[in-house]
Write a protein that holds these residues in place. Structure first.
Motif, mmCIF file in Angstrom:
data_model
loop_
_atom_site.group_PDB
_atom_site.id
_atom_site.type_symbol
_atom_site.label_atom_id
_atom_site.label_comp_id
_atom_site.label_asym_id
_atom_site.label_seq_id
_atom_site.Cartn_x
_atom_site.Cartn_y
_atom_site.Cartn_z
ATOM 1 N N GLU A 39 0.835 -1.195 0.000
ATOM 2 C CA GLU A 39 0.000 0.000 0.000
ATOM 3 C C GLU A 39 0.875 1.252 0.000
ATOM 4 O OE1 GLU A 39 -0.985 0.309 4.744
ATOM 5 O OE2 GLU A 39 -2.397 -0.832 3.527
ATOM 6 N N ILE A 40 0.328 2.275 -0.628
ATOM 7 C CA ILE A 40 0.945 3.600 -0.641
ATOM 8 C C ILE A 40 -0.146 4.565 -0.204
ATOM 9 C CG2 ILE A 40 1.945 5.431 -2.066
ATOM 10 C CD1 ILE A 40 3.024 3.220 -3.926
ATOM 11 N N ASP A 41 0.141 5.355 0.823
ATOM 12 C CA ASP A 41 -0.831 6.326 1.337
ATOM 13 C C ASP A 41 -2.196 5.682 1.580
ATOM 14 O OD1 ASP A 41 1.112 8.351 1.194
ATOM 15 O OD2 ASP A 41 0.557 8.830 -0.872
ATOM 16 N N ASP A 42 -2.196 4.531 2.246
ATOM 17 C CA ASP A 42 -3.425 3.789 2.583
ATOM 18 C C ASP A 42 -4.210 3.302 1.366
ATOM 19 O OD1 ASP A 42 -3.025 4.012 5.368
ATOM 20 O OD2 ASP A 42 -3.863 6.043 5.338
ATOM 21 N N GLN A 43 -3.580 3.272 0.200
ATOM 22 C CA GLN A 43 -4.207 2.766 -1.024
ATOM 23 C C GLN A 43 -3.536 1.448 -1.398
ATOM 24 O OE1 GLN A 43 -6.733 4.134 -2.958
ATOM 25 N NE2 GLN A 43 -6.592 2.370 -4.288
ATOM 26 N N ASP A 44 -4.310 0.365 -1.555
ATOM 27 C CA ASP A 44 -3.754 -0.921 -1.980
ATOM 28 C C ASP A 44 -3.303 -0.822 -3.430
ATOM 29 O OD1 ASP A 44 -4.419 -1.862 0.515
ATOM 30 O OD2 ASP A 44 -6.118 -3.064 -0.158
ATOM 31 N N VAL A 45 -2.040 -1.219 -3.682
ATOM 32 C CA VAL A 45 -1.475 -1.049 -5.021
ATOM 33 C C VAL A 45 -0.893 -2.326 -5.617
ATOM 34 C CG1 VAL A 45 -1.007 1.394 -4.606
ATOM 35 C CG2 VAL A 45 0.787 -0.277 -4.146
ATOM 36 N N GLY A 46 -0.733 -3.371 -4.814
ATOM 37 C CA GLY A 46 -0.150 -4.606 -5.323
ATOM 38 C C GLY A 46 -0.196 -5.698 -4.282
ATOM 39 N N CYS A 47 0.269 -6.873 -4.675
ATOM 40 C CA CYS A 47 0.232 -8.012 -3.769
ATOM 41 C C CYS A 47 1.353 -8.991 -4.092
ATOM 42 C CB CYS A 47 -1.119 -8.719 -3.852
ATOM 43 S SG CYS A 47 -1.482 -9.428 -5.467
ATOM 44 N N GLY A 48 1.514 -9.945 -3.213
ATOM 45 C CA GLY A 48 2.486 -11.008 -3.418
ATOM 46 C C GLY A 48 2.280 -12.078 -2.361
ATOM 47 N N ALA A 49 2.906 -13.221 -2.547
ATOM 48 C CA ALA A 49 2.731 -14.306 -1.594
ATOM 49 C C ALA A 49 3.912 -15.266 -1.643
ATOM 50 C CB ALA A 49 1.440 -15.063 -1.884
ATOM 51 N N ILE A 50 4.000 -16.056 -0.577
ATOM 52 C CA ILE A 50 4.983 -17.137 -0.479
ATOM 53 C C ILE A 50 4.213 -18.425 -0.235
ATOM 54 C CG2 ILE A 50 6.949 -18.072 0.789
ATOM 55 C CD1 ILE A 50 7.392 -15.271 1.972
ATOM 56 N N CYS A 51 4.542 -19.440 -0.999
ATOM 57 C CA CYS A 51 4.041 -20.785 -0.767
ATOM 58 C C CYS A 51 5.229 -21.581 -0.226
ATOM 59 C CB CYS A 51 3.536 -21.387 -2.077
ATOM 60 S SG CYS A 51 2.954 -23.074 -1.917
ATOM 61 N N LEU A 52 5.122 -22.032 1.016
ATOM 62 C CA LEU A 52 6.222 -22.733 1.683
ATOM 63 C C LEU A 52 6.071 -24.238 1.539
ATOM 64 C CD1 LEU A 52 6.086 -20.565 4.890
ATOM 65 C CD2 LEU A 52 7.915 -20.522 3.185
ATOM 66 N N SER A 53 7.196 -24.901 1.326
ATOM 67 C CA SER A 53 7.184 -26.363 1.238
ATOM 68 C C SER A 53 8.543 -26.902 1.662
ATOM 69 C CB SER A 53 6.847 -26.822 -0.184
ATOM 70 O OG SER A 53 7.851 -26.404 -1.084
ATOM 71 N N ASP A 54 8.611 -28.200 1.796
ATOM 72 C CA ASP A 54 9.861 -28.879 2.126
ATOM 73 C C ASP A 54 10.165 -29.888 1.036
ATOM 74 O OD1 ASP A 54 10.474 -27.784 4.776
ATOM 75 O OD2 ASP A 54 8.619 -28.781 5.382
ATOM 76 N N GLU A 55 11.447 -30.054 0.767
ATOM 77 C CA GLU A 55 11.903 -31.078 -0.161
ATOM 78 C C GLU A 55 13.097 -31.775 0.467
ATOM 79 O OE1 GLU A 55 12.868 -28.892 -3.748
ATOM 80 O OE2 GLU A 55 14.905 -28.492 -3.075
ATOM 81 N N LEU A 56 13.525 -32.817 -0.156
ATOM 82 C CA LEU A 56 14.701 -33.520 0.319
ATOM 83 C C LEU A 56 15.883 -32.552 0.329
ATOM 84 C CD1 LEU A 56 14.710 -36.533 1.016
ATOM 85 C CD2 LEU A 56 15.778 -36.950 -1.181
ATOM 86 N N PRO A 57 16.613 -32.401 1.442
ATOM 87 C CA PRO A 57 17.780 -31.519 1.444
ATOM 88 C C PRO A 57 18.787 -31.948 0.383
ATOM 89 C CG PRO A 57 17.130 -32.032 3.691
ATOM 90 C CD PRO A 57 16.319 -32.933 2.776
ATOM 91 N N SER A 58 19.446 -30.966 -0.189
ATOM 92 C CA SER A 58 20.414 -31.214 -1.262
ATOM 93 C C SER A 58 21.527 -30.179 -1.156
ATOM 94 C CB SER A 58 19.715 -31.118 -2.618
ATOM 95 O OG SER A 58 19.201 -29.810 -2.795
ATOM 96 N N PRO A 59 22.601 -30.338 -1.938
ATOM 97 C CA PRO A 59 23.684 -29.357 -1.861
ATOM 98 C C PRO A 59 23.230 -27.918 -2.148
ATOM 99 C CG PRO A 59 24.444 -31.313 -3.000
ATOM 100 C CD PRO A 59 22.951 -31.472 -2.807
ATOM 101 N N ASP A 60 22.256 -27.752 -3.041
ATOM 102 C CA ASP A 60 21.797 -26.395 -3.336
ATOM 103 C C ASP A 60 20.638 -25.950 -2.443
ATOM 104 O OD1 ASP A 60 19.873 -28.020 -4.522
ATOM 105 O OD2 ASP A 60 19.586 -26.691 -6.238
ATOM 106 N N ASN A 61 20.173 -26.829 -1.559
ATOM 107 C CA ASN A 61 19.120 -26.494 -0.607
ATOM 108 C C ASN A 61 19.307 -27.348 0.650
ATOM 109 O OD1 ASN A 61 16.847 -25.634 0.718
ATOM 110 N ND2 ASN A 61 15.394 -26.584 -0.672
ATOM 111 N N PRO A 62 20.350 -27.038 1.460
ATOM 112 C CA PRO A 62 20.691 -27.874 2.603
ATOM 113 C C PRO A 62 19.580 -28.016 3.649
ATOM 114 C CG PRO A 62 22.319 -26.114 2.315
ATOM 115 C CD PRO A 62 21.278 -25.938 1.262
ATOM 116 N N SER A 63 18.735 -27.006 3.802
ATOM 117 C CA SER A 63 17.650 -27.091 4.789
ATOM 118 C C SER A 63 16.460 -27.880 4.256
ATOM 119 C CB SER A 63 17.171 -25.689 5.180
ATOM 120 O OG SER A 63 16.453 -25.092 4.104
ATOM 121 N N GLY A 64 16.337 -27.949 2.942
ATOM 122 C CA GLY A 64 15.166 -28.558 2.330
ATOM 123 C C GLY A 64 13.949 -27.643 2.320
ATOM 124 N N ARG A 65 14.041 -26.465 2.945
ATOM 125 C CA ARG A 65 12.931 -25.508 2.992
ATOM 126 C C ARG A 65 12.895 -24.724 1.684
ATOM 127 N NH1 ARG A 65 8.641 -25.446 5.625
ATOM 128 N NH2 ARG A 65 8.548 -23.284 6.182
#
Length: 155
Positions: A57-83
């Protein structure tokens, strides 16, 4: 312009933004069935914390949006946490584009994903938004494929 972010958990607000995104990004009016599926998604994933949605929001006016979809996968060298954090539903109303709103949304989402321990943060993009994500530090990936026309495939 000062861009503020607020987390949203109210289903009607989420549904309003989702409809606007589908119409303006995908260029179609969403069917009742698609909107019902989105409502069910929000009801489940907002409640269990695996979906985090924000409105810019800008000056109490909604102007855009976004979101995160969280998941887990098998940990790997490029994603050690798996998150994993899949950034999605990133959208800025046309009249506010080019003023840093998109950057603010993505920076907020990346920071939140990092706070939640995500080592892998990814997204899909349109050609028009590709430079925004590159400016922030996202890289093009090779090696991904998508199964096309899953609903229309013949058995």
């Amino acid at each position: 312009m000062k861009v503020n972010m607020r987390e949203v958990i109210v289903i009607p607000t989420l549904m309003h933004w989702r409809k606007e995104v589908i119409e303006n990004v995908f260029g179609v009016v969403p069917s009742k069935e698609l909107m019902a599926a989105n409502r069910m998604y929000y009801m489940e994933h907002i409640a269990d914390g695996s979906h985090i949605a924000i409105v810019a929001e800008i000056d109490d006016q909604d102007v855009g949006c976004g979101a995160i979809c969280l998941s887990d996968e098998l940990p790997s060298p490029d994603n050690p946490s798996g998150r994993c954090a899949y950034l999605m539903n990133i959208y800025v109303r046309k009249e506010y584009r080019g003023h840093g709103v998109g950057h603010s949304i993505v920076y907020w989402l990346v920071k939140k994903a990092r706070q939640l321990g995500c080592d892998k943060i990814y997204l899909e993009t349109t050609d028009g938004a590709r430079s925004l994500y590159k400016d922030i530090g996202f890289k093009e990936l090779s090696g991904f494929m998508k199964y096309a026309d899953i609903q229309n495939s013949e058995s």
